[in-house]
Design an enzyme around this catalytic site. Structure first.
Site, PDB file in Angstrom:
ATOM      1  N   ILE A 313      38.640  70.229  40.558  1.00 40.95           N
ATOM      2  CA  ILE A 313      38.258  71.125  39.706  1.00 40.95           C
ATOM      3  C   ILE A 313      38.190  70.647  38.238  1.00 40.95           C
ATOM      4  O   ILE A 313      37.346  70.616  37.462  1.00 40.95           O
ATOM      5  CB  ILE A 313      39.025  72.360  39.632  1.00 40.95           C
ATOM      6  CG1 ILE A 313      38.826  73.208  41.049  1.00 40.95           C
ATOM      7  CG2 ILE A 313      38.585  73.430  38.644  1.00 40.95           C
ATOM      8  CD1 ILE A 313      39.702  74.367  41.258  1.00 40.95           C
ATOM      9  N   GLN A 316      35.518  68.200  37.696  1.00 44.19           N
ATOM     10  CA  GLN A 316      34.050  68.521  37.513  1.00 44.19           C
ATOM     11  C   GLN A 316      34.079  69.364  36.039  1.00 44.19           C
ATOM     12  O   GLN A 316      33.020  69.292  35.462  1.00 44.19           O
ATOM     13  CB  GLN A 316      34.007  69.753  38.461  1.00 44.19           C
ATOM     14  CG  GLN A 316      32.716  70.694  38.377  1.00 44.19           C
ATOM     15  CD  GLN A 316      31.547  69.823  38.526  1.00 44.19           C
ATOM     16  OE1 GLN A 316      31.277  68.904  38.939  1.00 44.19           O
ATOM     17  NE2 GLN A 316      30.358  70.557  37.778  1.00 44.19           N
ATOM     18  N   GLU A 317      35.181  69.819  35.630  1.00 44.54           N
ATOM     19  CA  GLU A 317      35.091  70.671  34.324  1.00 44.54           C
ATOM     20  C   GLU A 317      35.058  69.914  33.103  1.00 44.54           C
ATOM     21  O   GLU A 317      34.599  70.044  32.081  1.00 44.54           O
ATOM     22  CB  GLU A 317      36.290  71.654  34.268  1.00 44.54           C
ATOM     23  CG  GLU A 317      36.187  72.817  35.434  1.00 44.54           C
ATOM     24  CD  GLU A 317      35.307  73.926  34.937  1.00 44.54           C
ATOM     25  OE1 GLU A 317      34.299  73.753  34.363  1.00 44.54           O
ATOM     26  OE2 GLU A 317      35.841  74.927  35.089  1.00 44.54           O
ATOM     27  N   SER A 318      36.195  68.707  33.425  1.00 44.90           N
ATOM     28  CA  SER A 318      36.108  68.073  31.970  1.00 44.90           C
ATOM     29  C   SER A 318      36.256  66.336  32.256  1.00 44.90           C
ATOM     30  O   SER A 318      36.135  65.570  31.301  1.00 44.90           O
ATOM     31  CB  SER A 318      37.471  68.421  31.319  1.00 44.90           C
ATOM     32  OG  SER A 318      38.486  67.746  32.064  1.00 44.90           O
TER      33      SER A 318
END
Length: 489
Positions: A313, A316-318
């Protein structure tokens, strides 16, 4: 004075008295009506009508958003009143609702002033220029001039400035044919071009910038005319009090750089979704993950989840960058909104440990909030989708899935339906309206890919002696360029 003269005087006064009383009462009852601006300020609410579309107003996991929403919210804050949004089904309905006796005071759907609407509305000063563009499907012959539109299947929004442009061209080219629709939105038209259902449509440059990333086959054919200005509108009439306040606000927003900030946020650098690439991921796996792996492990242990899923996660986010900040103000390694961060006890979103622990806590919260009917392994994928798009939109998609005769508790079925939330035909039937439904599909697919790789490379048999010395993972990936194929989930 004789008695007769005095008597006539008294009778005249008696006859005048009712008339004087009537005039006095009428004067009292006809006190000045408050202006629109005064009424808004007294009621403490600014009622606004707009469109439910990505360039104007919609809801995502952060709540209400959109370029026009952000701008008019600042205007309401300037007035010191609450903002109340209502949406119209099409452009013609905007003016109908605006002129209703109990209708909204302001329309902010990104209007281009036209003579056809001059009797229905007063338009504000311009705040942004857009260019009308003809778009076509990649692989087809590219039109380069108005004459090339003849013989094409063309569909545009009913009542739009684009329909006016085509009507004007038709006067010069009578053989030109096109259709108008009040049932669709810009994203629907681009989808139809992308799929080859129509040959061409017309969109403004800002709306294409918002949507093009979701339609890989859409291309600009040519600009149809010069740039034109967008405005807000109030109902036609002599009351210009609110309009004058709007003009002052827009002038200040231009001067203070607010308009430029919003343009950069929504149109400047459109985020490209999709698989980043195994090669780049492998590099980040060695260079970045070791700095934060312990935080992922601690948070996972506390929340009783797989640390590699949390790490996926975060990537994917940062891309495992603790200082990451999105155009919408979401920040940190796990890209938390300010509201979510506060709810999860995160004081500093840019602190990687706090962000990871806050993201883990939020994911578990979303996971536990799902209906009991959703079981593993689907439950994790649903939780990821809700983490991305919000639980409300996910509920809408599940209802559409059930209505389509599919299983609303199976990710394989729901992910087929989620993109419909970007199509007016479908989102108009939902509670929460428009959403970028394709985004959570990519979001979940990418995380599953990263999670699979992390699971693979962190197995004991995949870690060599260098691990003990450096603490780095050795990715079990080829050193050459990775294949471009996306995961089939």
């Amino acid at each position: 004075m004789t008695d007769r003269t005095a008597l006539r005087g008294r009778r005249a006064h008696r006859r005048l008295l009712p008339t004087l009383l009537f005039l006095m009462l009428m004067g009292c009852s006809e006190s000045p009506r408050p202006s629109t601006l005064q009424r808004v300020q007294e009621e403490g609410v600014l009622r606004v009508v707009t469109r439910n579309s990505p360039a104007t107003y919609f809801q995502d996991r952060n709540g209400e958003t959109g370029f026009e929403y952000e701008l008019v919210k600042r205007f309401a804050d300037d007035l010191g009143v609450n903002l109340q949004i209502e949406t119209a089904d099409n452009l013609d309905a905007i003016f109908v609702q605006l002129n209703h006796p109990n209708g909204p005071e302001l329309a902010t759907p990104g209007l281009i002033p036209s003579a056809a609407h001059s009797h229905l509305a007063l338009f504000s000063r311009p705040y942004m220029e857009v260019t009308p563009q003809v778009v076509y499907r990649n692989g087809q012959r590219r039109p380069t001039r108005p004459q090339d539109l003849v013989g094409k299947r063309i569909l545009v929004l009913k009542g739009s400035s684009h329909a006016d442009q085509l009507e004007e061209i038709k006067r010069q080219l009578p053989e030109l044919k096109y259709e108008e629709t009040a049932e669709l939105e810009i994203a629907d038209l681009l989808h139809m071009v992308d799929e080859g259902q129509i040959d061409l449509t017309l969109v403004d440059s800002n709306e294409l910038a918002m949507n093009q990333v979701y339609f890989p086959n859409v291309r600009v054919a040519f600009d149809l005319g010069d740039a034109r200005a967008l405005s807000w509108a109030v109902a036609a009439g002599s009351d210009r009090s609110l309009l004058e306040k709007v003009d002052t606000f827009l002038a200040q927003a231009q001067k203070k750089g607010i308009l430029q900030q919003l343009k950069e946020r929504y149109y400047g650098h459109v985020e490209v979704l999709g698989y980043v690439g195994a090669y780049t991921f492998a590099q980040h796996l060695q260079q970045r993950l070791p700095r934060y792996e312990q935080h992922f492990r601690e948070a996972a242990k506390k929340q009783e989840v797989d640390w590699r899923l949390l790490a996926a996660i975060g990537y994917q986010e940062s891309h495992w960058q603790p200082s990451a900040t999105s155009k919408t103000g979401v920040r940190g390694l796990m890209m938390l909104t300010q509201r979510t961060a506060e709810a999860m006890g995160v004081a500093n979103r840019l602190d990687p440990r706090q962000s990871i622990h806050g993201g883990a806590k939020y994911f578990v919260h979303v996971y536990q909030s799902l209906p009991d009917s959703i079981q593993e392994p689907d439950r994790s994928w649903f939780a990821l989708a809700a983490y991305n798009i919000g639980s409300g939109h996910l509920d809408d998609a599940r209802k559409l899935t059930k209505a389509a005769g599919l299983n609303p508790d199976k990710w394989l079925d729901v992910k087929k339906i989620l993109p419909r939330l970007a199509e007016k035909k479908w989102y108009s039937k939902t509670r929460y309206g428009y959403a970028r439904g394709g985004e959570p599909v990519h979001f979940v697919a990418n995380i599953r890919r990263y999670y699979d790789i992390l699971t693979w490379v962190t197995q004991p048999q995949m870690e060599g002696s260098r691990i003990a010395e450096s603490g780095l993972h050795v990715p079990g990936l080829p050193k050459g360029e990775p294949p471009a194929a996306k995961p089939q989930l």
